[in-house]
Every structure is written in structure tokens, then in C-alpha cells.
Scaffold this active site. Structure first.
Site, PDB file in Angstrom:
ATOM      1  N   ALA A   5      -4.423   7.221  -4.828  1.00  0.00           N
ATOM      2  CA  ALA A   5      -2.899   7.049  -5.370  1.00  0.00           C
ATOM      3  C   ALA A   5      -3.305   5.769  -4.963  1.00  0.00           C
ATOM      4  CB  ALA A   5      -2.320   6.922  -3.374  1.00  0.00           C
ATOM      5  N   SER A  37       0.484  -1.099   0.065  1.00  0.00           N
ATOM      6  CA  SER A  37      -0.143   0.047  -0.121  1.00  0.00           C
ATOM      7  C   SER A  37       1.217   1.091  -0.346  1.00  0.00           C
ATOM      8  CB  SER A  37      -1.212   0.414   1.330  1.00  0.00           C
ATOM      9  OG  SER A  37      -2.491   0.947   1.043  1.00  0.00           O
ATOM     10  N   ASN A  38       0.746   2.088   0.450  1.00  0.00           N
ATOM     11  CA  ASN A  38       1.145   3.675   0.448  1.00  0.00           C
ATOM     12  C   ASN A  38       0.382   4.716   1.521  1.00  0.00           C
ATOM     13  OD1 ASN A  38      -1.400   5.492  -0.910  1.00  0.00           O
ATOM     14  ND2 ASN A  38      -0.187   3.988  -2.624  1.00  0.00           N
ATOM     15  N   PRO A  39       1.098   5.462   1.300  1.00  0.00           N
ATOM     16  CA  PRO A  39       0.742   6.580   2.969  1.00  0.00           C
ATOM     17  C   PRO A  39      -0.414   7.423   2.897  1.00  0.00           C
ATOM     18  CG  PRO A  39       3.048   6.954   1.978  1.00  0.00           C
ATOM     19  CD  PRO A  39       2.362   6.546   0.843  1.00  0.00           C
TER      20      PRO A  39
END
Length: 215
Positions: A94, A27-29
Site C-alpha cells: 500500500a 502512512s496507512n494501516p
């Protein structure tokens, strides 16, 4: 300018998760704050808003229709189902660019787990929608760590967008997870406008005013 009450807006927000096994994922922030702020600003402008959101910890904005999703594939199918009736797609999510080729049904034990994971590309949602757009206005987001404007302009052209919102991530106090941001709005005709630094709420209100579809 279009009658605000007749505009139907489709917004994506937050990250996606691409699972290796039931407890591990890529995943991502992204927190979804910018997308949710845009949804709130669009409602305030009198628009009908469909909000497709990955896993976030935010309150559902009043007046929107929320569609929670987890993976890039789920987000694609939800956007695909809503795209034809929207007037403007604002893609702030995102979305993970890659996912594991194999998703294991059970948690892999540390001692037995492979140290190598093979990945495949996820569907490019914005480019896919762009290929079939009719009347829709398409707004993309480009979160970059370097050469922000150059990469954003390339994405604007490659995906045949009407607008792209570029911002640098990794800088202290702005971008992912922050309550503030500083963005560059670039139009298909090449013109650009810097917005911020300001709160994401204020930036969202200005963006909604600037990208309002015209007839």
C-alpha cells in the site's frame, strides 16, 4: 506451465511512510500480512522470492530474500533494481500516493508549525514497471472502500496488468490488519474469480497457483 523452480518472484508488501519531519509521517494501516503470506506461498511452490517490505511487524518468511524499505521512493528504487530479473511482480504494498514537498530536518514545534502541508505525488511504481515489462507477469492489488470491481478494472487497464486482486477495505474482519480476506481476482481478458472469505494464508496459496506465469 513454467518450471516452478525456475520462477523468480518479486513481491512488495506493507505500507510506506512519507515524512513531514523526523517524527511525523503520512502512512496507512497496511500490516503486510497479505504480501508476506504470498511470499510464503511462493516459496512453498518452489519459487525464488525477493520481498520488498515497508515498515511492518512480521517475522521474515523462511526462504525469501528480504529488502526492508521505508518510503515510496526507496521502494521504487529497490523494485527497479530487481525487476529485470523477475518473472512475476506481485505488488501488494500500500504505497503512499503523496508525500510532503518539504521534509523538515528537525521536529516542528506545535506552536510554530504550519497548519498547511503541501504534497506532491509519489512515483507510480506499478505503472512505471508496466511501461518497461518484457517477459514479466504483473499482478496488482486494488484496495477500495466503494465500487471495488469498477475501480479495479480501471486500474487493470490503465496500468496494463495481467491480473489485479481487488478487495474492500474498511469492512469488519477483512482487509487491512485482519488475518482474513475476501478478494476478486480479475484477469486481463476480463474474466474474474471470487476467492474467500478465508485466511490470508489460504487465499495466498490459491492466488500463487492461479497467477503462475506460463511459457
Amino acid at each position: 506451465m513454467s518450471n516452478a523452480s525456475s520462477i523468480r518472484c518479486l513481491i512488495t508488501a506493507g505500507p510506506t511512510r512519507e515524512f513531514i519531519d523526523p517524527v511525523r509521517f503520512l502512512s496507512n494501516p497496511s500490516t503486510g500480512k497479505m504480501g508476506f503470506a504470498l511470499a510464503e506461498a511462493a516459496v512453498e511452490a518452489g519459487w525464488t522470492v525477493d520481498l520488498v517490505a515497508g515498515p511492518v511487524h512480521l517475522e521474515e518468511p523462511d526462504g525469501v530474500i528480504l529488502y526492508p524499505v521505508v518510503t515510496a521512493e526507496e521502494m521504487f528504487h529497490q523494485v527497479d533494481a530487481l525487476f529485470d530479473v523477475c518473472d512475476i511482480l506481485i505488488m501488494t504494498a500500500a504505497v503512499s500516493d503523496f508525500r510532503p514537498v518539504e521534509q523538515h530536518a528537525e521536529k516542528g514545534k506545535k506552536g510554530a508549525a504550519s497548519m498547511t502541508v503541501e504534497f506532491e505525488r509519489t512515483v507510480d511504481i506499478l505503472k512505471t514497471m508496466s511501461a518497461r515489462k518484457a517477459h514479466q507477469t504483473l499482478v496488482g492489488f486494488a484496495a477500495e472502500t466503494t465500487e471495488v470491481e469498477r475501480y479495479a478494472r480501471g486500474k487493470l487497464e490503465a496500468k496494463n496488468l495481467d491480473w489485479i486482486v481487488a478487495n474492500k477495505v474498511g469492512a469488519s474482519g477483512t482487509g487491512f490488519a485482519a488475518d482474513t480476506n475476501e478478494v476478486l481476482l480479475i484477469a486481463a481478458d476480463g474474466s474474474s474469480l471470487k476467492i474467500g472469505p478465508d485466511t490470508k494464508t489460504a487465499i495466498a496459496q490459491e492466488l500463487i497457483e492461479l497467477v503462475t506465469p506460463t511459457q
